[in-house]
Design a protein around this motif. Structure first.
Motif, PDB file in Angstrom:
ATOM      1  N   ALA A 179      -8.612  63.169 -11.607  1.00  0.00           N
ATOM      2  CA  ALA A 179      -7.427  62.305 -11.675  1.00  0.00           C
ATOM      3  C   ALA A 179      -7.736  60.927 -11.100  1.00  0.00           C
ATOM      4  O   ALA A 179      -8.704  60.740 -10.361  1.00  0.00           O
ATOM      5  CB  ALA A 179      -6.271  62.949 -10.921  1.00  0.00           C
ATOM      6  N   ALA A 180      -6.876  59.969 -11.429  1.00  0.00           N
ATOM      7  CA  ALA A 180      -7.093  58.597 -10.962  1.00  0.00           C
ATOM      8  C   ALA A 180      -6.971  58.495  -9.448  1.00  0.00           C
ATOM      9  O   ALA A 180      -7.693  57.734  -8.808  1.00  0.00           O
ATOM     10  CB  ALA A 180      -6.088  57.665 -11.633  1.00  0.00           C
ATOM     11  N   LEU A 188     -12.548  66.063  -1.427  1.00  0.00           N
ATOM     12  CA  LEU A 188     -13.409  65.795  -2.575  1.00  0.00           C
ATOM     13  C   LEU A 188     -13.077  64.451  -3.212  1.00  0.00           C
ATOM     14  O   LEU A 188     -13.975  63.686  -3.594  1.00  0.00           O
ATOM     15  CB  LEU A 188     -13.261  66.921  -3.609  1.00  0.00           C
ATOM     16  CG  LEU A 188     -14.154  66.861  -4.839  1.00  0.00           C
ATOM     17  CD1 LEU A 188     -15.627  66.934  -4.445  1.00  0.00           C
ATOM     18  CD2 LEU A 188     -13.810  67.993  -5.801  1.00  0.00           C
ATOM     19  N   GLY A 189     -11.781  64.151  -3.322  1.00  0.00           N
ATOM     20  CA  GLY A 189     -11.373  62.931  -4.021  1.00  0.00           C
ATOM     21  C   GLY A 189     -11.440  61.668  -3.192  1.00  0.00           C
ATOM     22  O   GLY A 189     -11.701  60.583  -3.731  1.00  0.00           O
ATOM     23  N   THR A 190     -11.193  61.778  -1.877  1.00  0.00           N
ATOM     24  CA  THR A 190     -11.086  60.567  -1.050  1.00  0.00           C
ATOM     25  C   THR A 190     -12.074  60.507   0.099  1.00  0.00           C
ATOM     26  O   THR A 190     -12.289  59.424   0.667  1.00  0.00           O
ATOM     27  CB  THR A 190      -9.673  60.454  -0.440  1.00  0.00           C
ATOM     28  OG1 THR A 190      -9.500  61.496   0.537  1.00  0.00           O
ATOM     29  CG2 THR A 190      -8.594  60.581  -1.508  1.00  0.00           C
ATOM     30  N   THR A 216     -14.153  60.746  -7.629  1.00  0.00           N
ATOM     31  CA  THR A 216     -14.593  61.581  -8.755  1.00  0.00           C
ATOM     32  C   THR A 216     -13.767  61.344 -10.021  1.00  0.00           C
ATOM     33  O   THR A 216     -13.850  62.139 -10.963  1.00  0.00           O
ATOM     34  CB  THR A 216     -14.485  63.057  -8.352  1.00  0.00           C
ATOM     35  OG1 THR A 216     -13.184  63.306  -7.795  1.00  0.00           O
ATOM     36  CG2 THR A 216     -15.537  63.419  -7.322  1.00  0.00           C
ATOM     37  N   ARG A 217     -12.950  60.277 -10.069  1.00  0.00           N
ATOM     38  CA  ARG A 217     -12.038  60.071 -11.198  1.00  0.00           C
ATOM     39  C   ARG A 217     -12.807  59.910 -12.516  1.00  0.00           C
ATOM     40  O   ARG A 217     -13.895  59.329 -12.550  1.00  0.00           O
ATOM     41  CB  ARG A 217     -11.140  58.865 -10.953  1.00  0.00           C
ATOM     42  CG  ARG A 217     -11.865  57.534 -10.869  1.00  0.00           C
ATOM     43  CD  ARG A 217     -10.931  56.428 -10.381  1.00  0.00           C
ATOM     44  NE  ARG A 217     -11.587  55.130 -10.331  1.00  0.00           N
ATOM     45  CZ  ARG A 217     -12.355  54.715  -9.346  1.00  0.00           C
ATOM     46  NH1 ARG A 217     -12.602  55.517  -8.317  1.00  0.00           N
ATOM     47  NH2 ARG A 217     -12.906  53.506  -9.381  1.00  0.00           N
TER      48      ARG A 217
END
Length: 338
Positions: free
Chosen positions: A97-98, A160-162, A213-214
């Protein structure tokens, strides 16, 4: 059962969306697959079929048997397995995701594809978004494990994303485990036990931070697969979720049993009977919801007792104070502001 809701006897869980992961992890820790499956309606040949489902009661049985392995890291390892599950379009889509806002909206919309036994209430302030985790059906002795699993999944996703999961704050109702130091080593952020609610507090500064990971095209394709799977899954809302969500929407009015029964298309006696099958009753659900919200408001803000009473639908602050003392054994002023 109420149309649009599931109970413990419904086949509402895809085996490849967490059940097989749990079985594989238990086997690596010495469990016998035949013993794990014994007495359930899951057969070994089902594990290799793409859309095999299991009853929610069987999922709880497997969770109970896996916990007997006394493996405190199990919910964390299972959360990692789920987040990287190659059979789940939902899990694969979330890190692509964004940002966190888009990812959590995706998870919220398709949550029944992963852990339908859990639902969340959201509360936003100027600085934080609070996610309160609650059981959608009666989870019994397995509730603490499943809440930990859902919490670990959310924390792993943020990490994971940030790579800023250390800024999160975790509250858990369960008492601190005997192996606390080992348990806490799995959280990248503060985790507090014996708390009044199960909640994850996320700084709004993380909300729109672009995910490392976007991947727009991948997210779009996997979202399409999630919608396709939705059309093939049975109803996925638990009775406890349906009732408490409606109670939440009605605030500051206090909805009655008769009003809830009418909303659900049931008679009052039918609703009472369904709640008895879940080992609860209407007043207990209403109190549980108001208790969680009261504690959350106390942690998030400096509202007076009068303002809290108004938010929760009490006629005056004295009635609210008495109710809070009955729920928690404490007066509101004794709750330390977070």
């Amino acid at each position: 059962m109420l149309p649009g809701a599931f109970n413990l006897s419904d086949k509402n869980l895809l085996l490849r969306h967490g059940v097989t992961d749990l079985l594989q992890l238990a086997q690596r820790r010495g469990a016998n697959l035949h013993k794990l499956l014994h007495g359930t309606q899951i057969f070994e040949q089902d594990l290799s079929l793409a859309e095999s489902r299991c009853h929610h009661r069987d999922w709880l049985t497997l969770v109970a048997r896996s916990q007997q392995l006394a493996s405190p890291e199990l919910p964390f390892i299972l959360a990692d397995s789920l987040l990287h599950n190659k059979h789940s379009s939902l899990c694969q889509s979330l890190p692509l995701a964004a940002n966190l806002a888009t990812s959590l909206r995706q998870l919220y919309y398709f949550r029944h594809q992963l852990l339908p036994g859990i639902f969340v209430l959201l509360r936003k302030t100027d600085s934080h978004l609070s996610i309160v985790l609650k059981p959608a059906v009666q989870l019994g002795a397995q509730q603490a494990f499943i809440i930990k699993l859902a919490m670990a999944f959310l924390v792993r996703l943020v990490q994971l994303g940030t790579q800023r999961a250390d800024e999160l704050n975790i509250q858990l109702k369960q008492t601190a485990p005997a192996h606390l130091a080992h348990f806490n080593s799995h959280w990248p952020c503060p985790a507090r036990f014996s708390q009044p609610l199960d909640a994850l507090h996320i700084p709004l500064s993380l909300w729109y931070q672009p995910f490392i990971t976007r991947q727009a095209a991948g997210f779009r394709d996997l979202s399409r697969a999630c919608y396709q799977l939705n059309s093939r899954l049975p109803p996925q809302r638990g009775l406890l979720e349906l009732i408490q969500r409606q109670l939440y929407r009605a605030l500051p009015q206090q909805a009655s049993l008769e009003q809830l029964a009418s909303y659900l298309g049931l008679s009052s006696s039918s609703l009472k009977r369904l709640l008895q099958q879940q080992d609860t009753h209407f007043a207990a659900l209403a109190d549980d919801l108001r208790c969680d919200l009261a504690n959350l408001l106390l942690l998030q803000s400096r509202l007076s007792n009068r303002q809290l009473a108004s938010e929760l639908g009490y006629s005056d602050e004295h009635n609210f104070r008495r109710a809070f003392k009955r729920w928690t054994g404490h007066v509101p002023s004794s709750v330390r502001l977070w």
